[in-house]
Design a protein around this motif. Sequence first.
Motif, PDB file in Angstrom:
ATOM      1  N   SER A 108       0.847  -1.189   0.000  1.00 12.47           N
ATOM      2  CA  SER A 108       0.000   0.000   0.000  1.00 12.47           C
ATOM      3  C   SER A 108       0.878   1.232   0.000  1.00 12.47           C
ATOM      4  N   GLY A 203     -12.752  -5.695   4.851  1.00  9.42           N
ATOM      5  CA  GLY A 203     -12.189  -5.341   6.149  1.00  9.42           C
ATOM      6  C   GLY A 203     -13.282  -5.310   7.203  1.00  9.42           C
ATOM      7  N   THR A 204     -14.167  -4.327   7.064  1.00  5.88           N
ATOM      8  CA  THR A 204     -15.182  -4.065   8.088  1.00  5.88           C
ATOM      9  C   THR A 204     -15.974  -5.321   8.480  1.00  5.88           C
ATOM     10  N   SER A 304     -19.692  -0.707   3.847  1.00  2.24           N
ATOM     11  CA  SER A 304     -20.170  -2.094   3.947  1.00  2.24           C
ATOM     12  C   SER A 304     -20.945  -2.322   5.238  1.00  2.24           C
TER      13      SER A 304
HETATM   14  C1  LIG Z   1     -10.044  -0.795  10.607  1.00  2.79           C
HETATM   15  C2  LIG Z   1      -9.408  -0.839   9.265  1.00  2.79           C
HETATM   16  C3  LIG Z   1      -8.028  -0.754   9.174  1.00  2.79           C
HETATM   17  C4  LIG Z   1      -7.387  -0.848   7.925  1.00  2.79           C
HETATM   18  N1  LIG Z   1      -6.023  -0.845   7.882  1.00  2.79           N
HETATM   19  C5  LIG Z   1      -5.388  -1.065   6.689  1.00  2.79           C
HETATM   20  C6  LIG Z   1      -3.975  -1.229   6.656  1.00  2.79           C
HETATM   21  O1  LIG Z   1      -3.287  -1.151   7.665  1.00  2.79           O
HETATM   22  N2  LIG Z   1      -3.401  -1.457   5.443  1.00  2.79           N
HETATM   23  C7  LIG Z   1      -4.134  -1.549   4.293  1.00  2.79           C
HETATM   24  O2  LIG Z   1      -3.560  -1.780   3.229  1.00  2.79           O
HETATM   25  N3  LIG Z   1      -5.483  -1.425   4.306  1.00  2.79           N
HETATM   26  C8  LIG Z   1      -6.123  -1.200   5.488  1.00  2.79           C
HETATM   27  N4  LIG Z   1      -7.500  -1.145   5.522  1.00  2.79           N
HETATM   28  C9  LIG Z   1      -8.281  -1.417   4.291  1.00  2.79           C
HETATM   29  C10 LIG Z   1      -8.741  -2.891   4.233  1.00  2.79           C
HETATM   30  O3  LIG Z   1      -7.655  -3.773   4.086  1.00  2.79           O
HETATM   31  C11 LIG Z   1      -9.765  -3.122   3.100  1.00  2.79           C
HETATM   32  O4  LIG Z   1      -9.234  -2.773   1.849  1.00  2.79           O
HETATM   33  C12 LIG Z   1     -11.043  -2.325   3.315  1.00  2.79           C
HETATM   34  O5  LIG Z   1     -11.460  -2.473   4.655  1.00  2.79           O
HETATM   35  C13 LIG Z   1     -12.171  -2.778   2.401  1.00  2.79           C
HETATM   36  O6  LIG Z   1     -13.345  -2.048   2.659  1.00  2.79           O
HETATM   37  P1  LIG Z   1     -14.502  -2.566   3.665  1.00  2.79           P
HETATM   38  O7  LIG Z   1     -14.050  -2.160   5.037  1.00  2.79           O
HETATM   39  O8  LIG Z   1     -15.715  -1.823   3.227  1.00  2.79           O
HETATM   40  O9  LIG Z   1     -14.630  -4.040   3.531  1.00  2.79           O
HETATM   41  C14 LIG Z   1      -8.164  -0.987   6.745  1.00  2.79           C
HETATM   42  C15 LIG Z   1      -9.565  -1.036   6.851  1.00  2.79           C
HETATM   43  C16 LIG Z   1     -10.190  -0.964   8.082  1.00  2.79           C
HETATM   44  C17 LIG Z   1     -11.702  -1.048   8.157  1.00  2.79           C
END
Ligand SMILES: Cc1cc2nc3c(=O)[nH]c(=O)nc-3n(C[C@H](O)[C@H](O)[C@H](O)COP(=O)(O)O)c2cc1C
Length: 328
Positions: A108, A203-204, A304
């Motif tokens: 990332s 993620g969520t 989401s």
């Molecule tokens: C609490 C949280 C922390 C996240 N931390 C990172 C991270 O450290 N590195 C990263 O590449 N993406 C991070 N993300 C993005 C997730 O990996 C993912 O792409 C994203 O949550 C997808 O969307 P959704 O939450 O609607 O499912 C984070 C997302 C959330 C919700």
Amino acid sequence: MNDGLDTRLARDAGIEVPLICGPMYPCSNPELVAAVSAAGGIGVVQPLALSYVHGRDVREGIREIRDLTDRPIGMNALIEASSRAYRDRMERWVDIALEEGIRFFITSLGKPDRVAERVHAAGGVVYHDVTERKWALKGLDAGADGLIAVNRRAGGHAGPKRAAELLDELRDLDVPVVCAGGIGTEEGFVEALRMGYDGVQMGTRFIATTQCRAGQPYKQAILDADADDIVLTRRVTGIPLAVINTPYVQRTGTEAGPLARWMLRGRRRKKLMRTLYALKSGRQLKRASLDESGTKDYWQAGRSVDGIHAIEDAATIVRRFAQAARNA
Ligand SMILES: Cc1cc2nc3c(=O)[nH]c(=O)nc-3n(C[C@H](O)[C@H](O)[C@H](O)COP(=O)(O)O)c2cc1C
């Protein structure tokens, strides 16, 4: 066999269900990563969360996950070089992950070339997070093998585009593209595969699980929130971060303060400000995620949240999504 699950992501990562439990600072604890992989998807280690939030030495933490499952797991490398020391530490973590047998990496920010070099030499693959075509071209130029297309419904640092729009501008690049953002239900998963995505990163949805160590108030807030309750704040990391619009967020506002805005303008000041933000936000998000009192609540979540109504077992989610895709 082609049951709709046999995508380029599934083949690249060596998994059965093209569903990624995305890296999450601070929410990626070892039990969650392991549960998703054991069920046939792939859990991704966030090394900063593993060490700083969950108190594991990175190698020991990976081995702990390995004790829970022998299926593939992934690792996240946040490669924005806010400081030399951080970049060196991240590269050491990548080396440790490779030594421990990890072959699937998500990069990332920044340029993935140094990570890609190491990973390719060991026969692994690198998928790079992108929010627009121009970042995709840069990432692929620097050696990425696939793309994680982060859309405007995502938790964490969301992008500006809708899922369909983003896929349209990435499709002709002829590499695997994973949909990240806004998916919390099996219908959303099936729809993303039908659109032509090679998989989904969530993620969520995985925060509201029995395996995630986030505090009860955070999980409850995800269950209670609608998509309209998600706002973007610049106060935590300096760049827009999707969080639940809690009373605390409403009280403190979503814009960076005047000093921070000034610091973010000059090139050298910006670097320093990014480092300060990284330190501050690391502490702030750690405290908020583990806090059981639910008062100072910077709770990251994506749109989401709309489809998430119960705290579930992570493996059950993976299996239900896979079944829905097989039946589609
Ligand atoms: C609490 C949280 C922390 C996240 N931390 C990172 C991270 O450290 N590195 C990263 O590449 N993406 C991070 N993300 C993005 C997730 O990996 C993912 O792409 C994203 O949550 C997808 O969307 P959704 O939450 O609607 O499912 C984070 C997302 C959330 C919700």
